[in-house]
Design an enzyme around this catalytic site. Sequence first.
Site: not given
Length: 921
Positions: A595, A600, A713
């Site tokens: 998740e 998800s 990220d």
Amino acid sequence: MMEELVYGALRRCYVFFILCFVILLPSISAQGFLSIACCAESSFTNNSIHWVPDDQWFRDRKSCSNLNKGNERARIFDIESGKRCYSLATIKDQDYLIRGSFPVGETEGAQLDSLFGVSIGVTPLHLVNSSEGSVVEGIFQAADSYTDFCLVHVKGDPYISSLELRPLNGSAYLKDKSSSILKLVNRTDLGGIGETRYPEDGYDRIWKPASSLYSPANSSVTIHNNANTTVPLKVLQTAVTDSNQLEFLQNGLDNEDYNYTVILYFLELNDTVTRIGQRVFDIYINNERKEDNFDILANGSNYREGFYNVTAKGSLNLTLVKVSNRSEFGPICNAFEILQVRPRDLQTDYDDVIVIKKVKEELLMLNQGNTLIDSWSGDPCLPDHWQGLTCNSNGSTVITDLDLSASKFQGPIPPSITELTHLKTLNLSDNYFRGEIPTFPQSSNLTSVDISKNELVGSLPESLISLPDLSILYYGCNPQLDNDLPSSLNSSKLTTDSGACQRKSSGPTKGIVIGTAVCGSAVVTIALGTVIVCLYRQKLMARRKCNRNRLVMAKNLVFSIPSTDDVFVKSISIQTYTLEYIEIATQKYKTLIGEGGFGSVYQGTLPDGQEVAVKVRSATSTQGTREFENELNLLSAIRHENLVPLLGCCCENDQQILVYPFMSNGSLQDRLYGEAAKRRILDWPTRLSIALGAARGLMYLHTYAGRCVIHRDVKSSNILLDNSMCAKVADFGFSKYAPQEGDSNASLEVRGTAGYMDPEYYSTQQLSAKSDVFSFGVVLLEIISGREPLNIQRPRNEWSLVEWAKPYIRESKIDEIIDPNIKGGYHAEAMWRVVEAALACIEPFSAYRPCMADIVRELEDALIIENNASEYMKSIDSIYSLGGSNRYSIVMEKKMVLMPTPTTSEPSPINTQALAPPEPR
Ligand SMILES: *[C@@H]1O[C@H](CO)[C@@H](O)[C@H](O)[C@H]1NC(C)=O
Ligand SMILES: *[C@@H]1O[C@H](CO)[C@@H](O)[C@H](O)[C@H]1NC(C)=O
Ligand SMILES: *[C@@H]1O[C@H](CO)[C@@H](O)[C@H](O)[C@H]1NC(C)=O
Ligand SMILES: *[C@@H]1O[C@H](CO)[C@@H](O)[C@H](O)[C@H]1NC(C)=O
Ligand SMILES: *[C@@H]1O[C@H](CO)[C@@H](O)[C@H](O)[C@H]1NC(C)=O
Ligand SMILES: *[C@@H]1O[C@H](CO)[C@@H](O)[C@H](O)[C@H]1NC(C)=O
Ligand SMILES: *[C@@H]1O[C@H](CO)[C@@H](O)[C@H](O)[C@H]1NC(C)=O
């Protein structure tokens, strides 16, 4: 400044996205129909047919116009030459019907005055005159996984209002003629009332009724005895009949000879009354008797078809005459079709087409909206060539020259250019091409290459200089390009500008400059030759000095030559899946495997057995479907062996679902300090190769997809490991648009994960590739220390991995930070390289951080050192048959003698190299 540029380019790239290079498989309806309503605002359903807009092919709305007082929409292509094509996904060898509509052109009171060709692939089908309008229908067998439907400029602006593609499963139209295209001339439902099409006609053919001189007849009889037809019963149940003869004259055919297929459809409407032999007639086409004593009932059914070939020009005369001495009733005919047989024209050499389309995709990644590329539609050479291309049609048509000069292109040189096997001249000068010059295959027949006036870096590849036929090479005015030519160069053969930047003017004068250069080549070469030798010597000296302190190892043999696959963007069509498909694949989202901010992630299996990870965007996400698709299109085009590829998506019912291959070895994070780490320790060489893989993936994002894609990220949980422990960076780019809760402006939010966040980006909100470099530095520290980047369970001074590790590194006490699990299992020099790289990456000021290319190089060196150590160790192993447990320590001792570990007083090369500004030229 740079960061601003990067950020600007990034935003432009995403916001103004005009995309035509990914052939998405769009909303194909249940029947396999594709119905495009050009310039429609959105999809809609009309009489059971689902229509989609054409913005997937042509994004701009400026070319949309209302026709005929707003009753129709059309896309009007404002072009002076060339063609615009709708590239449609087709299944190779499947038969299709395609239909384009071109209504009489009157826009807001003004008459469109245009004339244009319509073609399927390169085969012309029809000439549309805007004062008449047309519906053009063709039947063809798909030669490939896509088929172009093109409008070819003749006069004025070509336009189109709709385009329909229908698969013809099991039709007999192309039975003997698969190498031809059939153009519909007439399809008539004799005696019919009103138009018949889908759903009555499963192929969605349009049957038009015809008023006629003959008596209409109709009945509700059905077809008996197993005769099959694809023609709707409704069409067959009406007919015309005459006591003596039926004659249909088709005028207005082309005035040159063509073959035609005429198909007549007969259903005996009076079959309770009429017996075999009671309705017998002859069939003539253009006075040639095609059938003698034709009797519909002769084969035991009440239905019969007649297929006839005829060569004709101008007109066709179909006449059915009662055999007067035998027949009781006159002829009957229920429907007919007349199709013109047009031989398929040969397209441009298939390999060249594939390659130039790849080049186009590669260029488009950073050059959306470039006017030159806009003209690159359909076949590259036929009927006329794309702007910038020259083709040669000696035998097959091939691309011989590519001139992209002075066209404002950015980004790397499209690597596929080197695969154009027939190319003789290549001119890329006067653009903003960046990065390294790709490697050319020695089979290339290039004679002239001009890459001057760009922003290329690195050096001239040997593969280019040594091309057998190359006689002209210009590469000057690339400030960061190494100007050296190898001394081995046979300069009598090759004319170069030796990297000099003297040609100031561009545009029209260019030809003259080149001309002079060629004519005066003997003189120029001698003069330049001297200069080259001098420059080369100087460079060589400088380089030697540079290398003196470095470990020179057999590096070139293994790693530093990037494989062509590394920089290769494949031609990709990304799958659109239905929701049902996804549900089946995931067994209704049975196995949750993760998740994240996006939503998800579930595990699934495709019907072909491929294991996949399915990401389902959470319902709270605010992102629009169109943005989602745009992004998808860009990101699906980015492929690299160290990036997790996107397999497909599902956008049904506003769902946003992405499908990736499943990575069986989980994430680097799991392996370093998750559950998996407890089971088996990740050894140092594996850690190193994972780090290198991830670095290569990021380098690809930063440089190839260029200023565009910044991951934002980077973290160990986003570095996934496939079944051979090859690192693949996940979540690239997409995370950029996944809004966080409470964000009002998704594109401006600062993103990242605590512990990995670049402090400069956090404070200034100026995004740059160097933010990823910072985060990657943290990942390197994780690999070295086996610690998580942030752990508030530890003593206060150890919360942040970066803050904790930095002082130890500065004091050269790296033993303090190395993961106890790998103690003794690494080569000290290799470890130092990685530690220094990590330190450089986590510099607070982004300007002092290295770029990914530097890091990749450093990690490559480290891995080579490590591997050489392992080889050495193996050889010792085999000689002394030593056990496994203490083998590393023995090697370490040996190695220490050979290569002392750097001390703090002697800085390791990475800092000097990574931080030094580029050498001025
Ligand atoms: C029509 O022409 C094709 C070749 O073009 C041939 O194969 C076929 O047999 C012909 N059909 C008839 C009915 O003559
Ligand atoms: C009609 O179609 C059926 C099944 O598709 C087939 O079994 C039959 O042979 C066909 N009949 C004729 C006359 O082609
Ligand atoms: C097709 O044929 C019918 C019957 O001969 C005729 O009335 C009609 O005008 C023809 N249509 C075209 C488009 O030529
Ligand atoms: C018509 O078909 C025949 C046989 O299939 C072929 O020989 C001939 O060249 C064709 N004519 C035209 C004009 O295409
Ligand atoms: C069908 O048969 C009836 C009776 O013989 C006749 O009046 C009628 O004209 C016939 N219809 C056709 C379409 O031949
Ligand atoms: C059409 O063909 C028939 C039969 O060959 C002939 O009797 C008739 O005169 C032709 N019509 C025209 C307009 O040529
Ligand atoms: C390229 O050159 C090679 C040898 O010089 C030759 O055999 C080949 O036919 C050439 N290819 C083309 C497309 O001209």
